[in-house]
Design an enzyme around this catalytic site. Structure first.
Site, PDB file in Angstrom:
ATOM      1  CG  HIS A  51      -0.283   0.276   2.358  1.00 24.98           C
ATOM      2  ND1 HIS A  51       0.444  -0.933   3.208  1.00 24.98           N
ATOM      3  CD2 HIS A  51      -0.087   1.654   3.069  1.00 24.98           C
ATOM      4  CE1 HIS A  51       1.327  -0.255   4.478  1.00 24.98           C
ATOM      5  NE2 HIS A  51       0.569   1.110   4.365  1.00 24.98           N
ATOM      6  CG  HIS A  57      -0.354   7.656   7.181  1.00 22.63           C
ATOM      7  ND1 HIS A  57      -1.331   6.516   8.607  1.00 22.63           N
ATOM      8  CD2 HIS A  57       1.462   6.782   7.748  1.00 22.63           C
ATOM      9  CE1 HIS A  57      -0.520   5.846   9.322  1.00 22.63           C
ATOM     10  NE2 HIS A  57       0.677   5.636   8.815  1.00 22.63           N
ATOM     11  CG  HIS A 171       8.045   4.529  18.082  1.00 25.25           C
ATOM     12  ND1 HIS A 171       9.127   4.257  18.221  1.00 25.25           N
ATOM     13  CD2 HIS A 171       7.996   4.040  16.468  1.00 25.25           C
ATOM     14  CE1 HIS A 171       9.883   3.588  17.393  1.00 25.25           C
ATOM     15  NE2 HIS A 171       9.388   3.699  16.372  1.00 25.25           N
ATOM     16  CD  GLU A 188       4.128   2.034   5.212  1.00 23.12           C
ATOM     17  OE1 GLU A 188       2.925   1.280   5.444  1.00 23.12           O
ATOM     18  OE2 GLU A 188       4.908   2.693   6.455  1.00 23.12           O
TER      19      GLU A 188
END
Ligand SMILES: [Zn+2]
Length: 228
Positions: A51, A57, A171, A188
């Site tokens: 994708h 995002h 993170h 990815e």
């Protein structure tokens, strides 16, 4: 007709997704025997399988997947084999020095699509797929400076994947933030990059035109430059 190299993992109900993402499922909604026609019901997250990530995002005012021109996703590829000298280790942080050799190739193909091969696609469907190498923040900044239009990896993420969901919330995701923050798209879960290391290749990573969405599965393919 050129021979396409398929760079896409197959979407099946048992595929691994990023921790916390919705699972992929495909089941019959209408069937030939009962309804005279086959129609499937699909359920999946925007980052299922092979994708692309749109800037939104990670970036609040970043572009959505339907706002990115289709030509962004199709173009000449520069493939960097990060395993050329040695195999990478589990959760190894790849440094800019490990891929700096691509700088000349990127200068020769301005606006190219940069594809980074770690060899990790071979672990697709196994627990080790989550233990993938990842890229440093410095590598992200230097990649942006080369002027690429899209960066693709054959791992679950270009950032380290944190399996613990509480830790994941804290993170940093430095690679995503730097690259998407510069308006550059990320791909990815690519596979088959070993087949396009030699010679000049064009790739297509076209997403679905999903209104307002932060990413989309793609059918990623490559063909030899000049063959289409
Ligand atoms: Zn993604």
């Amino acid at each position: 007709m050129p021979d396409f190299v398929d760079l896409t993992h197959r979407l099946d109900s048992d595929i691994a997704v990023y921790p916390g993402d919705p699972p992929f499922s495909s089941c019959p909604h209408l069937t030939l025997s009962a309804d005279g026609v086959n129609v499937a019901r699909l359920t999946f997250g925007s980052h299922a399988g092979t994708h692309v990530d749109a800037p939104i995002h990670f970036v609040a005012d970043g572009k959505k997947i339907d706002e990115i021109p289709p030509e962004t996703f199709v173009g000449p590829a520069v493939v960097v084999d990060l395993t050329a000298q040695r195999e990478l280790c589990d959760r190894e942080e790849v440094q800019w020095a490990d891929l700096a050799l691509c700088e000349d190739a990127l200068k020769a193909r301005p606006g190219a699509i940069l594809l980074l091969r770690t060899g990790w696609s071979r672990y697709w469907g196994t627990p080790r797929y989550f233990e993938h190498p990842f890229l440093s923040a410095e590598a992200a900044r230097r990649i942006v400076a080369t002027g690429v239009r899209l960066v693709g990896v054959d791992t679950l993420s270009p950032d380290e994947t944190v399996l613990d969901e509480a830790a994941a919330a804290q993170h940093e995701y430095a690679f995503h933030k730097v690259v998407l923050g510069a308006g550059i798209v990320i791909a990815e879960n690519l596979t088959g990059l070993d087949a396009i290391q030699d010679g000049e290749w064009v790739v297509s990573l076209l997403p679905l035109k999903l209104g307002g969405c932060d990413g989309s599965p793609v059918r990623a393919v490559a063909w030899r430059q000049g063959e289409l």
